[in-house]
Design a protein around this motif. Structure first.
Motif, PDB file in Angstrom:
ATOM      1  N   MET A   1      -7.832 -12.310  -1.808  1.00 41.29           N
ATOM      2  CA  MET A   1      -6.604 -12.660  -0.701  1.00 41.29           C
ATOM      3  C   MET A   1      -6.753 -11.542   0.248  1.00 41.29           C
ATOM      4  O   MET A   1      -6.607 -10.332  -0.096  1.00 41.29           O
ATOM      5  N   GLN A   2      -6.475 -12.020   1.343  1.00 34.99           N
ATOM      6  CA  GLN A   2      -6.457 -11.069   2.507  1.00 34.99           C
ATOM      7  C   GLN A   2      -5.065 -10.274   2.491  1.00 34.99           C
ATOM      8  O   GLN A   2      -4.243 -11.274   2.491  1.00 34.99           O
ATOM      9  N   ILE A   3      -4.794  -9.017   2.506  1.00 31.66           N
ATOM     10  CA  ILE A   3      -3.493  -8.570   2.712  1.00 31.66           C
ATOM     11  C   ILE A   3      -3.075  -8.356   4.023  1.00 31.66           C
ATOM     12  O   ILE A   3      -3.584  -8.932   5.107  1.00 31.66           O
ATOM     13  N   ARG A   4      -1.700  -8.138   4.273  1.00 33.65           N
ATOM     14  CA  ARG A   4      -0.940  -8.406   5.375  1.00 33.65           C
ATOM     15  C   ARG A   4      -1.299  -7.374   6.371  1.00 33.65           C
ATOM     16  O   ARG A   4      -1.893  -6.376   6.222  1.00 33.65           O
ATOM     17  N   THR A   5      -1.307  -7.760   7.753  1.00 29.45           N
ATOM     18  CA  THR A   5      -1.598  -6.820   8.761  1.00 29.45           C
ATOM     19  C   THR A   5      -0.259  -5.573   8.716  1.00 29.45           C
ATOM     20  O   THR A   5       0.798  -5.750   8.397  1.00 29.45           O
ATOM     21  N   PRO A   6      -0.675  -4.317   9.507  1.00 27.79           N
ATOM     22  CA  PRO A   6       0.543  -3.436   9.533  1.00 27.79           C
ATOM     23  C   PRO A   6       1.655  -4.060  10.293  1.00 27.79           C
ATOM     24  O   PRO A   6       2.787  -3.580   9.732  1.00 27.79           O
ATOM     25  N   VAL A  83       9.732  -2.511  -7.412  1.00 27.00           N
ATOM     26  CA  VAL A  83       9.321  -3.498  -6.532  1.00 27.00           C
ATOM     27  C   VAL A  83       9.151  -4.973  -7.060  1.00 27.00           C
ATOM     28  O   VAL A  83       9.341  -5.963  -6.327  1.00 27.00           O
ATOM     29  N   ILE A  84       8.422  -5.124  -8.177  1.00 28.04           N
ATOM     30  CA  ILE A  84       8.150  -6.382  -8.642  1.00 28.04           C
ATOM     31  C   ILE A  84       9.691  -7.160  -8.934  1.00 28.04           C
ATOM     32  O   ILE A  84       9.825  -8.473  -8.738  1.00 28.04           O
ATOM     33  N   LEU A 183       4.246  -4.401   0.123  1.00 30.29           N
ATOM     34  CA  LEU A 183       4.418  -5.097   0.806  1.00 30.29           C
ATOM     35  C   LEU A 183       3.187  -5.984   1.574  1.00 30.29           C
ATOM     36  O   LEU A 183       3.278  -6.965   1.901  1.00 30.29           O
ATOM     37  N   SER A 184       2.082  -5.113   1.526  1.00 29.32           N
ATOM     38  CA  SER A 184       0.778  -5.957   2.068  1.00 29.32           C
ATOM     39  C   SER A 184       0.208  -6.870   1.183  1.00 29.32           C
ATOM     40  O   SER A 184      -0.530  -7.635   1.925  1.00 29.32           O
ATOM     41  N   GLY A 185       0.649  -6.899  -0.158  1.00 31.39           N
ATOM     42  CA  GLY A 185      -0.226  -8.008  -0.995  1.00 31.39           C
ATOM     43  C   GLY A 185       0.893  -8.768  -1.551  1.00 31.39           C
ATOM     44  O   GLY A 185       1.940  -8.586  -1.220  1.00 31.39           O
ATOM     45  N   LYS A 186       0.386  -9.957  -2.060  1.00 34.08           N
ATOM     46  CA  LYS A 186       1.223 -11.041  -2.609  1.00 34.08           C
ATOM     47  C   LYS A 186       1.193 -11.206  -3.985  1.00 34.08           C
ATOM     48  O   LYS A 186       2.002 -11.594  -4.893  1.00 34.08           O
ATOM     49  N   THR A 187      -0.092 -10.712  -4.641  1.00 34.10           N
ATOM     50  CA  THR A 187      -0.203 -10.905  -6.172  1.00 34.10           C
ATOM     51  C   THR A 187       0.272  -9.675  -6.895  1.00 34.10           C
ATOM     52  O   THR A 187       0.655  -8.708  -6.048  1.00 34.10           O
ATOM     53  N   PHE A 188       0.535  -9.774  -8.198  1.00 32.78           N
ATOM     54  CA  PHE A 188       0.948  -8.648  -8.814  1.00 32.78           C
ATOM     55  C   PHE A 188       0.065  -7.326  -8.901  1.00 32.78           C
ATOM     56  O   PHE A 188       0.431  -6.311  -8.568  1.00 32.78           O
ATOM     57  N   PHE A 189      -1.155  -7.826  -8.961  1.00 34.74           N
ATOM     58  CA  PHE A 189      -2.411  -6.608  -8.870  1.00 34.74           C
ATOM     59  C   PHE A 189      -2.222  -5.893  -7.571  1.00 34.74           C
ATOM     60  O   PHE A 189      -2.126  -4.588  -7.649  1.00 34.74           O
ATOM     61  N   GLU A 190      -1.939  -6.726  -6.514  1.00 36.60           N
ATOM     62  CA  GLU A 190      -1.928  -5.772  -5.257  1.00 36.60           C
ATOM     63  C   GLU A 190      -0.813  -5.040  -4.965  1.00 36.60           C
ATOM     64  O   GLU A 190      -0.840  -4.005  -4.470  1.00 36.60           O
ATOM     65  N   LYS A 191       0.326  -5.622  -5.266  1.00 35.78           N
ATOM     66  CA  LYS A 191       1.531  -4.926  -5.556  1.00 35.78           C
ATOM     67  C   LYS A 191       1.600  -3.686  -6.306  1.00 35.78           C
ATOM     68  O   LYS A 191       2.101  -2.490  -5.949  1.00 35.78           O
TER      69      LYS A 191
END
Length: 267
Positions: A1-6, A83-84, A183-191
């Motif tokens: 999944m693509q992460i958010r932009t700055p 955070v989670i 905040l850049s990610g949406k999945t648990f792993f990314e966060k």
């Protein structure tokens, strides 16, 4: 999944900050309970970092960086839980309420109220966890943990005031960068990965995090460290807190809002 932009990350931070400001003004009891949980989560990370970091003396006695690395790898569980699960952490809020304030979504008074109440709640949570879940459980009553708890606490109150403040800047610069990465990610792993990397770095580097020190210093005092309450507050908590505010509010919240919300970018 693509992460958010700055830009999208800073927008998400502004949304989160506005929500925290609203909670501060509309539901203070829920804010405080959430802050107590966050303090306990950070203390959980603190004891895990101590148990693992100081638990291999034959490996770390001649290799001090190994102890720092082991402690650093364990400590981030606290921020990951914050955070989670959406708990209220003073140091994270130092940055998160700034973009929404710049957007004029709430007042500086709301920021001051949030930071004050959350700081108190974090302190309560950290102290309660330290006393009941660490000290009374005897987790640091035996060696090498007993001596380590005392050494860590005494070292934290023995540094020059300016050094503690500068280390406080470094600590919350890292912590709030971790929040931004989460905040850049949406999945648990990314966060979780976003939280883990910068927090591991600040622990390994020996920076000073005021909420973590609400665990480390009281634990050392419970184990017999020669530290008074006044010494703990004046020599560590005050300069570390000032540094944390600078590192989070200025170096992360304000700087990223300035870059991403500048007039040349479409609002």
């Amino acid at each position: 999944m693509q992460i958010r932009t700055p830009r999208e990350i800073t927008e998400a931070a502004a949304t989160a900050g506005a929500g925290k400001a609203n909670l501060t003004e509309t539901d203070t009891p829920r804010l405080i309970v959430s802050a107590i949980l966050a303090g306990a989560y950070i203390a959980l990370g603190g004891i895990l970092s101590m148990i693992v970091g100081f638990g291999f003396p034959e490996l770390t006695d001649g290799n001090p960086a190994v102890q720092k690395l082991l402690s650093g790898c364990m400590f981030p569980i606290g921020l990951i839980l914050v955070v989670i699960l959406g708990a209220e952490l003073f140091t994270g809020n130092n940055a998160l309420l700034i973009p929404s304030f710049i957007r004029k979504q709430h007042s500086v008074g709301t920021i001051a109220k949030n930071w004050t109440l959350v700081y108190i709640g974090n302190f309560i949570g950290a102290i309660l966890f330290t006393f009941f879940m660490v000290y009374l459980c005897g987790l640091t009553s035996v060696e090498p943990y007993h001596s380590a708890a005392i050494r860590v606490a005494e070292a934290k109150v023995s540094m020059p005031w300016l050094t503690v403040m500068l280390k406080g800047i470094g600590a919350n610069w890292c912590v709030c960068l971790a929040v931004w990465l989460a905040l850049s990610g949406k999945t648990f792993f990314e966060k979780a990965l976003g939280c883990w990397l910068p927090v591991m770095a600040f622990v390994a580097l020996g920076y000073e995090h005021s909420i973590a020190n609400m665990f480390f210093i009281p634990l050392g005092m419970m184990e017999g460290a020669n530290i008074t309450v006044g010494t703990a507050i004046v020599n560590n908590l005050i300069p570390a807190t000032i540094g944390n505010i600078i590192g989070g509010a200025l170096f992360v919240g304000a700087v990223n809002a300035y870059i991403q919300f500048n007039p040349e970018k479409k609002q």
